[in-house]
Scaffold this active site. Structure first.
Site, PDB file in Angstrom:
ATOM      1  CB  CYS A  84       4.098   8.314  -4.621  1.00 24.49           C
ATOM      2  SG  CYS A  84       4.954   7.654  -6.065  1.00 24.49           S
ATOM      3  CG  HIS A 194       5.119   4.892  -1.399  1.00 18.13           C
ATOM      4  ND1 HIS A 194       3.821   5.030  -1.849  1.00 18.13           N
ATOM      5  CD2 HIS A 194       5.912   5.061  -2.475  1.00 18.13           C
ATOM      6  CE1 HIS A 194       3.833   5.265  -3.146  1.00 18.13           C
ATOM      7  NE2 HIS A 194       5.090   5.289  -3.551  1.00 18.13           N
ATOM      8  CD  GLU A 196       1.842   4.713   1.107  1.00 20.08           C
ATOM      9  OE1 GLU A 196       2.707   5.464   1.573  1.00 20.08           O
ATOM     10  OE2 GLU A 196       1.665   4.586  -0.129  1.00 20.08           O
TER      11      GLU A 196
END
Lengths: 225, 69
Positions: A84, A194, A196
């Site tokens: 990002c 994302h 994560e």
């Protein structure tokens, strides 16, 4: 194997990035003023609003002291993952091609999207197969990937498009549905979604873990060699 | 003065372009929304370099330097 997660003033996803990395290996924070990468094996530039995103997303972070070290690390062929805002920073730093523009809707988007793995022969996608579909969230206002047409042709030819939004899942108007691109050498990778935030089934999907798993396998193979 | 390069989709400019006729301002075309960076500088000749390096992203933006005494 140790990950380093860069923290800029304004980063907000470094905690999740650390948690995700620690599921698979060691990880520690690298401060934006650090010039020393503390012996890490892979660098993650996380999401957020580095330096407040003033002027232009990622534009100021690229001049931070840690980015000099990250650039050297990347140019030495070591793995760097930008997520990002991290993707935006790596583009601004010239480590990745293209640029990120405001979403066509001009709205902040937060949703799960399906991503198709286009190239599984890289340090970031080797735990996947070509054609696999990963469900990973996006959350951004400036995520429309742009590069001139000739540059896009070249990216496709060189297998630098690693992830593409599945049909009907392009949230931001990115050129050719591109969600994540690598540099020519495939050791630097940036993506808007994302991974994560998708490493635990409790979060709705654990598909993002495949990216971290891939990196660990890559580094461990290098160490063994 | 920094604005999106010609040919790059500019949703902000398009939104303004659609809003103006709705308020009765007809005959408006090619609206681009950019930004203005004002600087006091000793040497104006160095401003293009500042634009290339930091103030603009030359891949997606054009810039114009306007000098005022």
């Amino acid at each position: 194997m140790k990950f380093g997660v860069v923290r800029f003033p304004g980063s907000c996803d470094e905690h999740d990035a650390l948690l995700a990395c620690r599921r698979f290996a060691d990880a520690e924070v690298l401060w934006h003023k650090d010039r020393d990468l503390k012996g890490v094996d892979a660098v993650v530039v996380p999401g957020g609003f580095s330096y407040g995103d003033y002027l232009r997303v990622g534009a100021i972070a690229r001049f931070s002291p840690v980015m000099e070290a990250v650039t050297e690390f990347a140019l030495a062929g070591r793995p760097v993952l930008g997520i990002c805002n991290g993707f935006q920073v790596l583009c601004e730093a010239g480590l990745l091609p293209g640029a990120l523009l405001p979403n066509t809707s001009l709205r902040f988007l937060c949703r799960d999207v399906d991503l198709v793995v286009e190239n599984a022969d890289t340090p970031f996608t080797r735990a996947c197969s070509r054609g696999d579909v990963l469900s990973i969230p996006v959350k951004h206002t400036t995520g429309r990937f742009y590069a001139p047409e000739e540059a896009l042709d070249e990216l496709e030819r060189q297998g630098q498009v690693l992830l593409r939004y599945a049909d009907g899942h392009n949230p931001n108007g990115s050129a050719r549905d591109i969600a994540g691109v690598a540099n020519r050498q495939k050791n630097v990778f940036g993506l808007m979604p994302h991974p994560e935030h998708a490493t635990d089934p409790l979060a709705g999907s654990a598909d993002g873990g495949r990216i971290f798993e891939s990196l660990v396998a890559h580094v461990e193979e290098l160490v063994a060699a | 003065m920094i604005r999106p390069k010609e040919g790059i989709l500019d949703p902000q400019g398009q939104t303004v372009e659609r809003a103006l006729p709705a308020l009765g301002f007809e005959g408006v075309a090619n609206v681009h929304v950019g930004r203005l960076v004002e600087l006091d500088v000793d040497d104006v000749a160095r401003v293009p370099e500042m634009c290339e390096k930091l103030l603009a992203n030359p891949l997606i933006e054009d810039y114009e330097v306007l000098a005022v005494d």
